[in-house]
Write a protein that holds these residues in place. Structure first.
Motif, PDB file in Angstrom:
ATOM      1  N   THR A  42       0.723  -1.260  -0.019  1.00  0.00           N
ATOM      2  CA  THR A  42      -0.194  -0.088   0.029  1.00  0.00           C
ATOM      3  C   THR A  42       0.955   1.165   0.006  1.00  0.00           C
ATOM      4  OG1 THR A  42      -1.487  -1.181   1.153  1.00  0.00           O
ATOM      5  CG2 THR A  42      -2.153   1.335   1.163  1.00  0.00           C
ATOM      6  N   MET A  43       2.014   1.312   0.721  1.00  0.00           N
ATOM      7  CA  MET A  43       2.811   2.209   0.658  1.00  0.00           C
ATOM      8  C   MET A  43       3.376   2.893  -0.603  1.00  0.00           C
ATOM      9  SD  MET A  43       6.146   3.181   3.200  1.00  0.00           S
ATOM     10  CE  MET A  43       5.412   4.466   4.278  1.00  0.00           C
ATOM     11  N   LYS A  44       3.798   1.752  -1.182  1.00  0.00           N
ATOM     12  CA  LYS A  44       4.506   1.766  -2.745  1.00  0.00           C
ATOM     13  C   LYS A  44       3.570   2.402  -3.532  1.00  0.00           C
ATOM     14  CE  LYS A  44       7.250  -1.559  -4.264  1.00  0.00           C
ATOM     15  NZ  LYS A  44       8.560  -0.986  -3.921  1.00  0.00           N
ATOM     16  N   GLU A  45       2.291   2.332  -3.348  1.00  0.00           N
ATOM     17  CA  GLU A  45       0.925   3.189  -4.165  1.00  0.00           C
ATOM     18  C   GLU A  45       1.425   4.707  -4.157  1.00  0.00           C
ATOM     19  OE1 GLU A  45      -1.550   1.706  -6.079  1.00  0.00           O
ATOM     20  OE2 GLU A  45      -0.626  -0.119  -5.644  1.00  0.00           O
ATOM     21  N   PHE A  46       1.857   4.958  -3.146  1.00  0.00           N
ATOM     22  CA  PHE A  46       2.000   6.592  -3.068  1.00  0.00           C
ATOM     23  C   PHE A  46       3.313   7.100  -3.955  1.00  0.00           C
ATOM     24  CE2 PHE A  46      -0.773   5.647   0.392  1.00  0.00           C
ATOM     25  CZ  PHE A  46      -1.432   6.689   0.371  1.00  0.00           C
ATOM     26  N   GLU A  47       4.179   6.230  -4.335  1.00  0.00           N
ATOM     27  CA  GLU A  47       5.138   6.573  -5.097  1.00  0.00           C
ATOM     28  C   GLU A  47       4.838   7.236  -6.629  1.00  0.00           C
ATOM     29  OE1 GLU A  47       8.515   3.286  -3.962  1.00  0.00           O
ATOM     30  OE2 GLU A  47       7.343   2.890  -5.671  1.00  0.00           O
ATOM     31  N   VAL A  48       3.514   7.017  -7.147  1.00  0.00           N
ATOM     32  CA  VAL A  48       3.165   7.337  -8.220  1.00  0.00           C
ATOM     33  C   VAL A  48       2.762   9.062  -8.245  1.00  0.00           C
ATOM     34  CG1 VAL A  48       1.983   5.446  -9.189  1.00  0.00           C
ATOM     35  CG2 VAL A  48       0.674   7.455  -8.020  1.00  0.00           C
ATOM     36  N   LEU A  49       2.615   9.538  -7.191  1.00  0.00           N
ATOM     37  CA  LEU A  49       2.615  10.904  -6.994  1.00  0.00           C
ATOM     38  C   LEU A  49       3.866  11.792  -7.146  1.00  0.00           C
ATOM     39  CD1 LEU A  49      -0.154  11.253  -4.144  1.00  0.00           C
ATOM     40  CD2 LEU A  49      -0.310  11.370  -6.780  1.00  0.00           C
ATOM     41  N   GLY A  50       5.027  11.077  -6.859  1.00  0.00           N
ATOM     42  CA  GLY A  50       6.240  11.921  -6.974  1.00  0.00           C
ATOM     43  C   GLY A  50       6.229  13.114  -5.813  1.00  0.00           C
ATOM     44  N   LEU A  51       5.725  12.930  -4.722  1.00  0.00           N
ATOM     45  CA  LEU A  51       5.713  13.958  -3.788  1.00  0.00           C
ATOM     46  C   LEU A  51       6.111  13.230  -2.434  1.00  0.00           C
ATOM     47  CD1 LEU A  51       1.905  15.307  -4.130  1.00  0.00           C
ATOM     48  CD2 LEU A  51       3.920  16.509  -4.565  1.00  0.00           C
ATOM     49  N   LYS A  52       6.636  14.006  -1.536  1.00  0.00           N
ATOM     50  CA  LYS A  52       7.248  13.772  -0.314  1.00  0.00           C
ATOM     51  C   LYS A  52       6.230  13.261   0.675  1.00  0.00           C
ATOM     52  CE  LYS A  52      10.863  14.475   3.133  1.00  0.00           C
ATOM     53  NZ  LYS A  52      12.071  14.586   2.940  1.00  0.00           N
ATOM     54  N   LEU A  53       6.657  12.127   1.157  1.00  0.00           N
ATOM     55  CA  LEU A  53       5.486  11.811   2.328  1.00  0.00           C
ATOM     56  C   LEU A  53       6.025  11.930   3.534  1.00  0.00           C
ATOM     57  CD1 LEU A  53       2.650   9.972   2.375  1.00  0.00           C
ATOM     58  CD2 LEU A  53       4.074   7.985   2.169  1.00  0.00           C
ATOM     59  N   TYR A  54       5.356  12.223   4.560  1.00  0.00           N
ATOM     60  CA  TYR A  54       5.667  12.162   5.885  1.00  0.00           C
ATOM     61  C   TYR A  54       4.610  11.241   6.551  1.00  0.00           C
ATOM     62  CZ  TYR A  54       8.184  16.492   5.019  1.00  0.00           C
ATOM     63  OH  TYR A  54       8.983  17.584   4.421  1.00  0.00           O
ATOM     64  N   PHE A  55       5.087  10.090   7.212  1.00  0.00           N
ATOM     65  CA  PHE A  55       4.552   8.966   7.769  1.00  0.00           C
ATOM     66  C   PHE A  55       4.788   8.720   9.237  1.00  0.00           C
ATOM     67  CE2 PHE A  55       3.900   4.542   8.629  1.00  0.00           C
ATOM     68  CZ  PHE A  55       2.615   4.374   7.959  1.00  0.00           C
ATOM     69  N   SER A  56       3.657   8.888  10.062  1.00  0.00           N
ATOM     70  CA  SER A  56       3.872   8.235  11.115  1.00  0.00           C
ATOM     71  C   SER A  56       3.230   6.820  11.512  1.00  0.00           C
ATOM     72  CB  SER A  56       3.091   9.040  12.396  1.00  0.00           C
ATOM     73  OG  SER A  56       1.712   9.195  12.298  1.00  0.00           O
ATOM     74  N   PHE A  57       3.628   5.922  12.087  1.00  0.00           N
ATOM     75  CA  PHE A  57       3.345   4.597  12.306  1.00  0.00           C
ATOM     76  C   PHE A  57       2.009   4.585  13.161  1.00  0.00           C
ATOM     77  CE2 PHE A  57       7.893   3.443  11.944  1.00  0.00           C
ATOM     78  CZ  PHE A  57       7.930   2.755  10.673  1.00  0.00           C
ATOM     79  N   GLY A  58       1.102   3.669  12.639  1.00  0.00           N
ATOM     80  CA  GLY A  58       0.107   3.530  13.243  1.00  0.00           C
ATOM     81  C   GLY A  58      -0.029   2.165  14.359  1.00  0.00           C
ATOM     82  N   ASN A  59      -1.028   1.863  15.104  1.00  0.00           N
ATOM     83  CA  ASN A  59      -0.954   0.631  15.809  1.00  0.00           C
ATOM     84  C   ASN A  59      -1.422  -0.765  14.836  1.00  0.00           C
ATOM     85  OD1 ASN A  59      -3.925   1.982  15.649  1.00  0.00           O
ATOM     86  ND2 ASN A  59      -4.390   0.008  16.706  1.00  0.00           N
ATOM     87  N   ASN A  60      -1.747  -0.530  13.794  1.00  0.00           N
ATOM     88  CA  ASN A  60      -1.859  -1.586  12.876  1.00  0.00           C
ATOM     89  C   ASN A  60      -0.954  -1.848  11.804  1.00  0.00           C
ATOM     90  OD1 ASN A  60      -4.460  -2.922  14.016  1.00  0.00           O
ATOM     91  ND2 ASN A  60      -5.216  -0.996  13.433  1.00  0.00           N
ATOM     92  N   ASP A  61       0.152  -1.079  11.657  1.00  0.00           N
ATOM     93  CA  ASP A  61       1.162  -1.351  10.741  1.00  0.00           C
ATOM     94  C   ASP A  61       2.083  -2.339  10.938  1.00  0.00           C
ATOM     95  OD1 ASP A  61       0.414   0.954   9.075  1.00  0.00           O
ATOM     96  OD2 ASP A  61       1.178   2.366  10.625  1.00  0.00           O
ATOM     97  N   GLY A  62       2.086  -3.014  10.117  1.00  0.00           N
ATOM     98  CA  GLY A  62       2.965  -4.323  10.007  1.00  0.00           C
ATOM     99  C   GLY A  62       4.469  -4.144   9.313  1.00  0.00           C
ATOM    100  N   GLU A  63       5.260  -4.924   9.275  1.00  0.00           N
ATOM    101  CA  GLU A  63       6.241  -4.831   8.567  1.00  0.00           C
ATOM    102  C   GLU A  63       7.134  -3.428   8.528  1.00  0.00           C
ATOM    103  OE1 GLU A  63       7.795  -7.402   6.944  1.00  0.00           O
ATOM    104  OE2 GLU A  63       5.975  -8.753   7.337  1.00  0.00           O
ATOM    105  N   ARG A  64       7.087  -2.814   9.730  1.00  0.00           N
ATOM    106  CA  ARG A  64       7.665  -1.597   9.848  1.00  0.00           C
ATOM    107  C   ARG A  64       9.166  -1.561   9.244  1.00  0.00           C
ATOM    108  NH1 ARG A  64       5.844   1.229  15.451  1.00  0.00           N
ATOM    109  NH2 ARG A  64       3.496   0.625  15.030  1.00  0.00           N
TER     110      ARG A  64
END
Length: 154
Positions: A42-64
């Motif tokens: 799902t994170m890789k989907e955001f690559e199409v925008l070519g924008l900087k992403l700032y991300f904080s982990f959530g309680n359900n995020d796996g494969e950190r």
């Protein structure tokens, strides 16, 4: 400065792709994601925008570890709490941490509850709601431009 604030995508790829199609039409400087993206694919989907992403982990995020590798490869910021220009992101699972962040005088972008809200106090606390639409039945996000916040429906 104009950016999108999102949270709680929860691997709903159709909702994420709908969001990305919407965001492609916006002139944005970056994206802030307040956690629960869940999986690396799902994170890789955001690559199409070519924008900087700032991300904080959530309680359900796996494969950190892999999420961190994807973020670092793209020059994105990632962590339990992450700073972005003009503010800070935290998923919101610990009320004590959120209480401390509310005292910073910055924009605080949070998620976790899946309910969109704007709380004004010492800091402005923005919860853009959920992109996934699983809990509330509504897919929401926010656009922030020069301090003005617009809650949006997908």
């Amino acid at each position: 400065m104009r950016f999108a604030a999102i949270s709680d995508t929860h691997d709903n790829l159709s909702a994420v792709r709908e969001l990305l199609d919407t965001l492609k039409k916006e002139k944005l400087d970056f994206i802030v994601h307040a956690g629960d993206i869940i999986s690396p694919f799902t994170m890789k989907e955001f690559e199409v925008l070519g924008l900087k992403l700032y991300f904080s982990f959530g309680n359900n995020d796996g494969e950190r570890k892999i999420l961190t590798q994807i973020a670092e490869k793209n020059g994105w910021e990632i962590g339990e709490i992450a700073e972005f220009p003009g503010g800070v992101i935290y998923h919101g699972t610990d009320r004590r941490i959120l209480s401390i962040l509310k005292k910073t005088g910055q924009l605080v972008v949070t998620g976790h509850t899946h309910k969109p809200s704007i709380e004004k106090g010492e800091s402005v606390v923005l919860n853009p709601g959920e992109v996934c639409g699983y809990l509330t039945g509504k897919k929401t996000f926010a656009i922030v431009e020069d301090g003005e916040i617009a809650l949006m429906d997908l």
